[in-house]
Every structure is written in structure tokens, then in C-alpha cells.
Design an enzyme around this catalytic site. Structure first.
Site, PDB file in Angstrom:
ATOM      1  N   GLU A   1       2.891   0.085   4.358  1.00 40.31           N
ATOM      2  CA  GLU A   1       2.622   1.396   3.770  1.00 40.31           C
ATOM      3  C   GLU A   1       3.985   1.951   3.376  1.00 40.31           C
ATOM      4  OE1 GLU A   1      -0.331   2.512   3.296  1.00 40.31           O
ATOM      5  OE2 GLU A   1      -1.691   1.706   4.823  1.00 40.31           O
TER       6      GLU A   1
ATOM      7  N   HIS B   1       0.826  -1.206   0.000  1.00 41.87           N
ATOM      8  CA  HIS B   1       0.000   0.000   0.000  1.00 41.87           C
ATOM      9  C   HIS B   1       0.859   1.255   0.000  1.00 41.87           C
ATOM     10  CE1 HIS B   1      -3.960  -1.896   1.038  1.00 41.87           C
ATOM     11  NE2 HIS B   1      -3.141  -2.858   1.445  1.00 41.87           N
TER      12      HIS B   1
END
Length: 277
Positions: A242, A163
Site C-alpha cells: 500500500e 495498491h
């Protein structure tokens, strides 16, 4: 030179030529076989490939890569907003994901990095399962429950969900790795192994020169969460990474460049290899 000697010399020339030709053919044959193994339908990690063909340090291993979101999610609000199981509670199927300030979508970033990681892992002999197989405006999902269970039925060795974050906090930048908390009966069996995977990933990204997030509690690049279906429904070691804050100009520059994505992919693939040992 007599006719008999001429015949003998010709025979010798033909014999040498045949041997040389045989050697050359053998080399060509071996080269072609290597090319087929490297690039053909039976490449290491290819679906349906005979196990005997796979070679490399990750031969026999199965890795799930989960590129976050889908480019067309925003075109299907009803479908992505319907509730699905997420590990003892329900959550919306999916979200649209974030983007850079210039409009570069998280879904596209995650997709491109995942494909680079896949190529590296397949080259190491691994079988790679992707949770989605396209990045298109006319498609949506899969939902977080499907993503969470991906790899369970094939007894995969680990899963990495890729992500980009979208924090609007001033100066927020850097990567962080999310691992599950210890929640019986959902994640108790994978909590420790997932934490170890998170530590290996953090180390590899840091080694690649990617800055650790400065806006996550603890400041060590690790986050433990109990509210993510992708983690809660997994029976194999699973983390979500992330890779940067897409709203930060410096992170966005790295995430939108081919060199930056290659840096992320190299670090992720190296971490997978290190974890599987």
C-alpha cells in the site's frame, strides 16, 4: 600525371572510400541491432523473446506485477461480488478499490505505477508478467484467486501487488508492506521468502523518502495478514504494498503526480533487483 598513375590514384581513393563506407555501415548495422534489442519485439523480457537476446542483471528472471483492482470494477457489481477461493475460505472476487478525495482511482494509480516498474525491470533484462493488461471502464477483475495464482505455473521469482490505501483516520498517511502469515498448507512454503521481500521493499521505499505508515499496528511499515487470497494462493514470494493513503492530502499529491509515481516505481524496481541479487 600519366594515365597509369591516374588509374592507381583513383583505385586507391575508391578503396579508401569502400573501407570507410564499410566501417560506417558496420556502425549503422550495430546501432540498428542495439535499437531493435532495446525497443523491438525481442526486447529483454518481451513475450516470445529468445533467451539469448535478454541481457542485464535480471536476465532469466520472471517477475509478476499485480496492479490492484480494475477501473471498471464498479460497473460489474455481480461479477466482482461473487465468491472465489482465497486460501481455505472464500471472498468476493474483487472490490472497486479506493480513490483520492478528488476522485483519482486507486486502479489508475496502481496501473500507472506498475507500467513504470515494468519498463524499468524489462530494461534490466527481466521478463515481466502483468495480472491485468488494461485500465478500462468496460472491464473488470481479474479475481483475487486468479491474481493469487499468477506466476505459479511459470515458476516466477516473485510477485508484487501494487495498491493505494483508503483510510479515513485523521492524519493517517504513509506506506506499508503486507506479507503472508505462516499458514499450513497455504503459505508455509513462501512465508520466510515473502517476509524477506517485504523487508527489502520497505527499505527501498524508506530510502526513496516515502514516509512509513503511522496508522498500522507496530509502526514499522510491515503488516502480516492471513485473509488475502492474493497472498494465500501464491507459491512464489509475494507481497502487497500500500504505497500511501489516498485519502490523505499529502499522500494524494504524491500519488497523483508523475514525479511521485516515478519515485514509487524507482523504489519498487530497485527493491526487486536487490532481492533477486
Amino acid at each position: 600525371m600519366t594515365a597509369r598513375r591516374v588509374a592507381s590514384v583513383l583505385s586507391l581513393v575508391l578503396l579508401v572510400g569502400a573501407v570507410a563506407g564499410g566501417i560506417a555501415w558496420r556502425r549503422t548495422e550495430v546501432s540498428d541491432q542495439v535499437s531493435l534489442v532495446a525497443a523491438g519485439p525481442y526486447a529483454p523480457g518481451a513475450v516470445g523473446a529468445p533467451r539469448a537476446v535478454a541481457a542485464g542483471p535480471l536476465a532469466g528472471r520472471t517477475v509478476v506485477l499485480d496492479p490492484g483492482h480494475q477501473l471498471g470494477n464498479h460497473n460489474y457489481p455481480r461479477r466482482i461480488n461473487h465468491l472465489v477461493p482465497a486460501g481455505g475460505f472464500k471472498k468476493p472476487c474483487n472490490t472497486t478499490g479506493t480513490s483520492t478525495n478528488g476522485g483519482y482511482p486507486e486502479a489508475t494509480f496502481a496501473w500507472r505505477v506498475a507500467r513504470l516498474v515494468k519498463a524499468r525491470l524489462v530494461g534490466l533484462g527481466a521478463r515481466v508478467v502483468m495480472t491485468r493488461h488494461s485500465n478500462r471502464q468496460d472491464q473488470w477483475g481479474p479475481c483475487v484467486d486468479v491474481r493469487g495464482r499468477s506466476g505459479n505455473s511459470v515458476d516466477a521469482d516473485l510477485k508484487v501487488s501494487i495498491h493505494g490505501d483508503g483510510s479515513f483516520r485523521s492524519g493517517a498517511h504513509g506506506f506499508h508492506v503486507i506479507a503472508p502469515t505462516d499458514r499450513k498448507p497455504w503459505t508455509h512454503d513462501i512465508y520466510r521468502s515473502s517476509r524477506r521481500l517485504a523487508l527489502v521493499l520497505r527499505s527501498s521505499l524508506h530510502r526513496a523518502g516515502v514516509p512509513v505508515a503511522n496508522y498500522i499496528a507496530g509502526g514499522d511499515g510491515l503488516d502480516f495478514r492471513s485473509d488475502l487470497g492474493t497472498l494465500n494462493l501464491s507459491n512464489i514470494p509475494t507481497v502487497m504494498v500500500e504505497l500511501g493513503n489516498m485519502r490523505n492530502p499529502r499522500d494524494a499529491h504524491l500519488m497523483t503526480s508523475s514525479g511521485g509515481r516515478a519515485t514509487y516505481a524507482h523504489a519498487l524496481a530497485r527493491a526487486v533487483r536487490s532481492y533477486l541479487g
